[in-house]
Design an enzyme around this catalytic site. Structure first.
Site, PDB file in Angstrom:
ATOM      1  N   ASP A 109       0.828  -1.196   0.000  1.00 53.33           N
ATOM      2  CA  ASP A 109       0.000   0.000   0.000  1.00 53.33           C
ATOM      3  C   ASP A 109       0.867   1.253   0.000  1.00 53.33           C
ATOM      4  O   ASP A 109       0.552   2.247  -0.651  1.00 53.33           O
ATOM      5  CB  ASP A 109      -0.902   0.033   1.243  1.00 53.33           C
ATOM      6  CG  ASP A 109      -2.034  -0.966   1.113  1.00 53.33           C
ATOM      7  OD1 ASP A 109      -2.113  -1.617   0.060  1.00 53.33           O
ATOM      8  OD2 ASP A 109      -2.816  -1.091   2.068  1.00 53.33           O
ATOM      9  N   ASP A 168       0.647   4.264  -2.548  1.00 51.39           N
ATOM     10  CA  ASP A 168       0.373   5.636  -2.124  1.00 51.39           C
ATOM     11  C   ASP A 168       1.453   6.590  -2.620  1.00 51.39           C
ATOM     12  O   ASP A 168       1.174   7.732  -2.972  1.00 51.39           O
ATOM     13  CB  ASP A 168       0.281   5.715  -0.589  1.00 51.39           C
ATOM     14  CG  ASP A 168      -1.039   5.139  -0.088  1.00 51.39           C
ATOM     15  OD1 ASP A 168      -1.958   4.994  -0.907  1.00 51.39           O
ATOM     16  OD2 ASP A 168      -1.130   4.828   1.114  1.00 51.39           O
ATOM     17  N   LYS A 202      -9.284   3.382  10.740  1.00 55.22           N
ATOM     18  CA  LYS A 202      -9.666   3.142   9.345  1.00 55.22           C
ATOM     19  C   LYS A 202      -9.468   1.670   9.026  1.00 55.22           C
ATOM     20  O   LYS A 202      -8.339   1.205   8.855  1.00 55.22           O
ATOM     21  CB  LYS A 202      -8.795   4.014   8.439  1.00 55.22           C
ATOM     22  CG  LYS A 202      -9.163   3.958   6.981  1.00 55.22           C
ATOM     23  CD  LYS A 202      -8.406   5.047   6.223  1.00 55.22           C
ATOM     24  CE  LYS A 202      -8.756   5.056   4.755  1.00 55.22           C
ATOM     25  NZ  LYS A 202      -8.293   3.866   4.046  1.00 55.22           N
ATOM     26  N   ARG A 240     -18.714   0.129  -3.726  1.00 54.60           N
ATOM     27  CA  ARG A 240     -18.369   1.505  -4.021  1.00 54.60           C
ATOM     28  C   ARG A 240     -18.162   1.755  -5.520  1.00 54.60           C
ATOM     29  O   ARG A 240     -18.500   2.820  -6.022  1.00 54.60           O
ATOM     30  CB  ARG A 240     -17.099   1.830  -3.257  1.00 54.60           C
ATOM     31  CG  ARG A 240     -16.501   3.132  -3.656  1.00 54.60           C
ATOM     32  CD  ARG A 240     -15.503   3.528  -2.618  1.00 54.60           C
ATOM     33  NE  ARG A 240     -14.471   4.352  -3.162  1.00 54.60           N
ATOM     34  CZ  ARG A 240     -13.483   4.833  -2.435  1.00 54.60           C
ATOM     35  NH1 ARG A 240     -13.403   4.507  -1.176  1.00 54.60           N
ATOM     36  NH2 ARG A 240     -12.580   5.586  -2.963  1.00 54.60           N
TER      37      ARG A 240
HETATM   38  S1  IVH Z   1     -15.757   7.967   5.693  1.00 51.23           S
HETATM   39  C1  IVH Z   1     -16.251  10.938   3.650  1.00 51.23           C
HETATM   40  N1  IVH Z   1     -14.974   6.550   7.743  1.00 51.23           N
HETATM   41  O1  IVH Z   1     -11.634   4.734   3.720  1.00 51.23           O
HETATM   42  C2  IVH Z   1     -15.934   9.929   3.106  1.00 51.23           C
HETATM   43  N2  IVH Z   1     -14.192   5.905   5.596  1.00 51.23           N
HETATM   44  O2  IVH Z   1     -10.342   6.560   1.667  1.00 51.23           O
HETATM   45  C3  IVH Z   1     -15.202   8.694   3.199  1.00 51.23           C
HETATM   46  N3  IVH Z   1     -12.814   3.882   5.612  1.00 51.23           N
HETATM   47  O3  IVH Z   1     -13.826   4.385   1.037  1.00 51.23           O
HETATM   48  C4  IVH Z   1     -15.754   7.635   3.991  1.00 51.23           C
HETATM   49  N4  IVH Z   1     -12.909   3.523   7.774  1.00 51.23           N
HETATM   50  O4  IVH Z   1     -13.455   2.384   2.545  1.00 51.23           O
HETATM   51  C5  IVH Z   1     -14.903   6.709   6.406  1.00 51.23           C
HETATM   52  N5  IVH Z   1     -14.426   5.385   9.662  1.00 51.23           N
HETATM   53  C6  IVH Z   1     -14.345   5.536   8.331  1.00 51.23           C
HETATM   54  C7  IVH Z   1     -13.608   4.644   7.517  1.00 51.23           C
HETATM   55  C8  IVH Z   1     -13.550   4.872   6.145  1.00 51.23           C
HETATM   56  C9  IVH Z   1     -12.438   3.078   6.623  1.00 51.23           C
HETATM   57  C10 IVH Z   1     -12.436   3.677   4.189  1.00 51.23           C
HETATM   58  C11 IVH Z   1     -13.600   3.606   3.256  1.00 51.23           C
HETATM   59  C12 IVH Z   1     -13.429   4.736   2.302  1.00 51.23           C
HETATM   60  C13 IVH Z   1     -11.959   5.008   2.396  1.00 51.23           C
HETATM   61  C14 IVH Z   1     -11.648   6.424   2.066  1.00 51.23           C
END
Ligand code: IVH
Length: 675
Positions: A34, A38, A119, A140
């Site tokens: 990753d 990145d 995350k 998604r």
């Molecule tokens: S919020 C506002 N909250 O990270 C928008 N994403 O790079 C984005 N992800 O597609 C989503 N944990 O797969 C959000 N607590 C969390 C998250 C999270 C993992 C992932 C998700 C998203 C990606 C964004």
């Protein structure tokens, strides 16, 4: 650098990231860590920021995630599924907050609260609930359009299917992450590179029954479209999610101030290896929805949130030596033996060097001090050499031009399709001349996707080869069991088991058989195509007599490289002898031609108990190739219950109660013939 050169470099990077995307998203087989991904993504974004003439529809600034695959129906998201900007350091966070303050035009002492959420590294999904009922589940996809994976989503136990709470919005997309726990992943290690791929693979199965087999979890964290939501901040929303029956991350925190964010980040990072799910950072979201709305989005990411990524696992070590490993196709792979070093809780003593070019490019030498990276389940590799620490008498590494196993010359092939010389150097010996290649070929022969001989693992192949018990594939079927009995670790029972598993595999489908031969460039897919073309083992074998290799090119999907490889395979007398010997021992079943209107059309089957000489997998394939369907339980939908030896009585009783036709193996086989 001039404009032309910059554009060329940019184009090259876009091409690489596209390739990485295909392997990551479509094939679930990441090519790089990753962190490396990145880094590349960042380089592209920096180039675009510096030179505004650089544009590409494939740029990561345009694309979120990846295009949906063709297997599922595409559905537009009612609100786009956004991506997140990344932060890697305290400065990045300070900058993030500064920009927000500027945007909102508030003073430095303004206090902003963030919802800090670990995350999870899984697959995001959007669940549409109408009147409290789960109606649709979407992946998604590219952020705008996702794939309709409703049936697969419904198999996930901790996703509520019906919510009766009064304050649950009448219409809402609940969004979160689908993932697999590390403890469950242990049993799937052979099939997938990491838990994320396992989750992705499982979620995108065509048959929800296959999804069910892999225990998936769902953690909710945000929403898309909504009607009737009555909370005004993220942390309260997370609490509500809990009340409505969703699982949320137990490590979510409400925090203000960059220093406190960093303190929490360090704490969570320490706990990271002990968690039962993979996390790759912490997401910070401004808690207040009114502020979120004011801030809005930039391109495809919100201004009010950022992902603070964990650094990848790196360590410094020293190269003790460079070993050359030889693979099944003769490829020489250099491996660095390094001073054992603990990287993220795992002691690493080997790092791949990929190929000769990589050593030259990075000028890696024995004795060098190097940075080693280990990320996820990707094999550890050398990131860089510390030239300042190199001793004066260090010498360039010379890649061997003879095979370390058999002494044959090593060569780099010319690839006729790319018109380039291969990066990989190979032992030029013929099949089964080189000991190391032979051992690898035998390992491939017994491997899971080939003959799949239970209990005949890599170590056994090596042992038996060294003891001269096996040299060619056919020797496996004529093993001298009396000799094995006197070996350490073998007893009567284990020998009986081995004998049984070997005999069981004397019947094999043509495609598996072709794959097991380990012909270079003939993987599972190509083996399938070739088996359909030849239909029988003897037709395939006759190829060498008829010398009619040109015809092979007519097979859709087979190219010149494969044809040359097959030709080369038949040019070796040893291979011809192997085919002759195996033909005497094995029953290679003909390729099955799929019948859309087969005799079992519109009929459903369930098998209970063991059938004689037909494995479960074969029954399944027999039913399916004759247009029938297999169901998983006795219900009114079942037409035939096929009963073998030692059936499950309950199934038979239930079938009788429902007046379902109960048939035995003979009756079942007769049904197949009525075509
Ligand atoms: S919020 C506002 N909250 O990270 C928008 N994403 O790079 C984005 N992800 O597609 C989503 N944990 O797969 C959000 N607590 C969390 C998250 C999270 C993992 C992932 C998700 C998203 C990606 C964004």
């Amino acid at each position: 650098m001039n404009k032309k050169k910059i554009a060329a470099e940019y184009k090259r990077k876009i091409k690489t990231i596209n390739k990485l995307n295909i392997f990551y998203f479509d094939k679930s087989k990441p090519l790089v860590s990753d962190a490396e991904y990145d880094k590349l993504k960042n380089e592209i974004l920096v180039l675009e920021a510096k030179h505004n003439f650089l544009k590409s529809k494939d740029s990561p600034s345009k694309n979120i995630g990846h295009k949906p695959s063709k297997n599922f129906i595409k559905v537009s998201h009612r609100a786009p599924m956004l991506s997140l900007a990344n932060a890697f350091s305290k400065e990045d966070l300070i900058n993030f907050e500064k920009k927000i303050f500027n945007f909102l035009s508030v003073k430095k002492n303004f206090n902003i609260y963030y919802s800090a959420e670990p995350k999870i590294d899984g697959i995001s999904a959007s669940l549409i609930y109408k009147d409290g009922e789960l109606k649709t589940g979407l992946s998604r996809g590219d952020g705008k359009q996702g794939e309709d994976i409703t049936e697969n989503i419904k198999t996930i136990k901790n996703i509520p299917k019906k919510i009766n709470s009064k304050d649950f919005p009448i219409d809402i997309d609940i969004r979160g992450e689908v993932f697999i726990q590390n403890s469950d992943f242990k049993n799937l290690k052979e099939k997938f590179a990491n838990p994320r791929n396992a989750a992705s693979g499982s979620l995108r199965q065509k048959d929800p029954n296959d999804t069910k087999k892999i225990p998936l979890n769902f953690i909710a964290y945000t929403f898309g479209f909504e009607k009737g939501l009555s909370v005004n901040n993220q942390f309260d929303f997370l609490k509500k999610l809990n009340e409505w029956g969703f699982k949320t991350n137990p490590l979510n925190k409400l925090i203000s101030g960059v220093d406190n964010l960093i303190e929490n980040y360090n704490k969570v990072e320490k706990r990271r290896i002990n968690l039962d799910f993979d996390i790759d950072g912490i997401v910070y979201k401004i808690n207040d929805f009114t502020l979120q709305k004011r801030l809005g989005n930039v391109a495809n990411a919100p201004r009010w949130a950022i992902a603070h990524k964990f650094s990848s696992n790196k360590a410094t070590s020293e190269i003790l030596g460079i070993d050359i490993q030889i693979g099944r196709t003769g490829a020489l792979t250099p491996v660095a033996k390094i001073k054992p070093v603990n990287i993220g809780g795992v002691v690493v003593s080997n790092a791949t060097l990929h190929n000769e070019e990589e050593i030259t490019r990075k000028d890696i030498r024995v004795g060098d001090t190097v940075t080693v990276e280990r990320a996820g389940d990707v094999i550890p590799h050398i990131l860089s050499v510390d030239l300042k620490k190199r001793s004066k008498d260090s010498q360039e590494f010379i890649f061997p031009n003879t095979c370390p196993s058999c002494g044959s010359k090593t060569v780099k092939d010319f690839n006729s399709s790319t018109k380039k010389i291969d990066a990989v150097r190979r032992c030029s010996s013929e099949d089964y001349f080189c000991e190391k290649i032979s051992i690898e070929k035998l390992k491939h022969f017994v491997s899971k996707e080939a003959f799949n001989i239970d209990g005949f693992g890599k170590k056994i192949v090596e042992n038996f080869y060294r003891l001269k018990l096996i040299k060619y594939p056919q020797d496996i079927f004529t093993l001298k069991y009396d000799k094995i009995e006197s070996l350490d670790g073998w007893g009567k029972l284990s020998i009986e088991n081995l004998k049984y598993s070997i005999n069981e595999k004397k019947r094999i489908s043509l495609e598996r058989f072709l794959y097991s031969l380990g012909i270079r460039h003939i993987g599972l897919e190509n083996a399938k195509l070739i088996s359909k073309h030849f239909n029988s083992f003897s037709n395939f074998k006759n190829l060498s007599k008829k010398n009619n290799y040109k015809d092979l090119i007519n097979i859709d999907g087979i190219g010149e490289t494969q044809v040359n490889s097959i030709k080369y395979f038949f040019s070796n007398k040893i291979n011809l002898k192997i085919l002759d010997e195996l033909e005497k021992i094995l029953t290679v079943t003909n390729a099955q031609i799929e019948k859309k209107n087969g005799p079992l059309k519109n009929k459903t089957f369930l098998v209970t108990g063991k059938l004689i000489e037909i494995s479960r997998a074969e029954v399944k394939s027999l039913i399916e190739t004759n247009s029938g369907t297999i169901v998983s339980s006795v219900s009114k939908k079942l037409d035939y219950l096929v009963v073998g030896e030692k059936p499950t009585n309950k199934k038979v009783i239930n079938a009788k109660e429902l007046n379902i036709k109960i048939i035995n193996q003979d009756q079942f086989l007769k049904m197949l013939k009525k075509s």
